[in-house]
Design an enzyme around this catalytic site. Structure first.
Site, PDB file in Angstrom:
ATOM      1  N   SER A  45      45.802  51.828  38.976  1.00 33.98           N
ATOM      2  CA  SER A  45      47.167  51.638  38.344  1.00 33.98           C
ATOM      3  C   SER A  45      47.019  50.635  36.641  1.00 33.98           C
ATOM      4  CB  SER A  45      47.916  50.263  38.539  1.00 33.98           C
ATOM      5  OG  SER A  45      48.544  50.614  40.082  1.00 33.98           O
ATOM      6  N   GLU A  96      48.483  39.025  43.832  1.00 31.41           N
ATOM      7  CA  GLU A  96      49.182  40.398  43.634  1.00 31.41           C
ATOM      8  C   GLU A  96      50.774  40.466  44.421  1.00 31.41           C
ATOM      9  OE1 GLU A  96      48.101  45.030  43.688  1.00 31.41           O
ATOM     10  OE2 GLU A  96      46.662  43.741  45.297  1.00 31.41           O
TER      11      GLU A  96
END
Length: 403
Positions: free
Chosen positions: A168, A250
């Protein structure tokens, strides 16, 4: 807020100080605008958005509970909660975000040495340095420990070769926290945690275009990339423990809305307010469609309960430094809520919620459609919905494989 907090003179003083600072430094023009999302999309904020980010970064309040020594706010959990309440009161969103804040930074504070903390934390605190995650590989997704990206000891540096995927924001990142293989004779115990400068020679990034039209993910190739030995975080071959801890951060961030931007976009008002605009109201000022009204009410109750649960879990986590499997519950619940909101918005907008481009659709309508498509990924990345259910079954419920 607890009863003790309501009558704590120290917190009252903190609230007054926060309110005064926000009154002096928060530009009203960016009220309810998520400046942090710009950075995740590779867009540098300008004007009042940049001013707000710069001020919050300098104050350290973008990372309010991080130590002052590394540029953070140095606030207690209770004080940070007060700050959040005062920001919410005026529609001020935290402009400092991304993977550095949500994932790598907390891990750095736990596992990094003093030199690494002093070098990397300040850039995260101010939002000046962007990070990406080098975890998944073409043949190492759910079975992450099967990763093959090699880091070979060359004396004063490691030589890295391999490929990562679904990286990402790699096309915008300055640095990458990366799991690499440093021992081929062992699986989990042969993995190390490296910090890699994305400007290093030998790194190639290829964005992947998604159905939503965006390219938040990338393929990242490492060819004879030299990484200095001081960029090893934690012990050699001890990266699996660090990597698992980072995944806890996360999942907590994705579940709590800290970093899952793929499913957000468009009109960010309450679903009930948007429904009144599109569906209309009855004689009592309620959403005209009774069934839709009931489902929106249920969604908003679920969202409120989830938000309170996240706050409680985050407070409890401050006194527990060990990875917690409860983040898997948060990740699954938060991603489902995010998808439910997107589905409701498209139903509410009717044919106006099916626009891809063109003058017949507003910017919010187009963004909502793309967010709905992009949001399909939130139950996949950060550990799939099914993987999280396995973690919940085994580590929380104590079930065995055959149960």
């Amino acid at each position: 807020m607890s009863a003790a907090e309501k009558h704590d003179p120290e917190l009252d003083s903190c609230r007054a100080a926060a309110r005064d600072w926000l009154k002096e430094n928060f530009p009203p023009s960016v009220a309810n605008f998520d400046v942090a999302l710009l950075g995740m999309a590779g867009i540098k904020p300008t004007g009042d958005a940049k001013l707000w980010a710069d001020r919050m970064g300098a104050k350290g309040w973008g990372t309010p509970t991080w130590p002052l020594a590394y540029g953070g706010g140095g606030l207690t959990v209770a004080q940070a909660r007060v700050l959040t309440q005062e920001m919410n009161r005026i529609g001020a969103k935290n402009p400092i975000g991304g993977m550095g804040v949500m994932m790598f930074g907390p891990t750095l504070l736990e596992y990094g040495n003093e030199e690494q903390k002093k070098r990397h934390a300040p850039g995260i605190v101010t939002g000046a340095v962007r990070w990406c995650q080098g975890y998944s590989e073409p043949n190492a997704g759910s079975d992450l420990a099967a990763l093959r990206t090699q880091a070979v000891d060359k004396g004063d540096h490691y030589l890295v070769n391999g490929q990562k995927i679904w990286t990402s924001g790699a096309q915008y990142a300055d640095w990458c926290f990366c799991l690499v293989r440093t021992d081929n004779s062992k699986k989990h115990e042969g993995i190390s945690f490296l910090l890699i400068d994305m400007k290093s020679p030998g790194i190639e990034v290829r964005p992947i275009k998604l159905i939503s039209g965006n390219s938040p993910f990338c393929e990242t190739f490492f060819t004879d990339v030299k990484v200095p030995k001081e960029n090893l975080m934690g012990p050699l071959n001890g990266g699996w423990t660090i990597g698992k801890r980072l995944l806890q951060f996360e999942r907590a961030g994705l579940g709590g809305g800290g970093g899952g931007s793929a499913g957000r976009g468009g009109d960010m008002r309450g679903v009930d307010q948007i429904a009144k605009d599109y569906v209309g109201v009855d004689e009592k000022g309620r959403i005209a469609d009774r069934d839709l009204r009931a489902r929106i009410a249920q969604h908003q109750m679920d969202a409120k309960a989830f938000g309170l649960t996240v706050q409680r879990a985050q407070s409890e986590a401050k006194s527990n430094q060990n990875p917690s499997a409860t983040t898997s519950i948060m990740k699954n619940a938060g991603s489902r809520l995010q998808q439910d909101r997107a589905e409701l918005l498209l139903e509410i907008m009717g044919h106006q919620g099916l626009g891809w481009e063109g003058d017949g659709f507003s910017g919010d309508e187009i963004a909502s459609t793309r967010a709905w498509l992009g949001g399909k990924a939130v139950t996949i990345y950060g550990g799939t919905y099914e993987i999280q259910n396995n973690i919940i079954a085994k580590r929380i419920l104590g079930l065995l494989d055959h149960q």
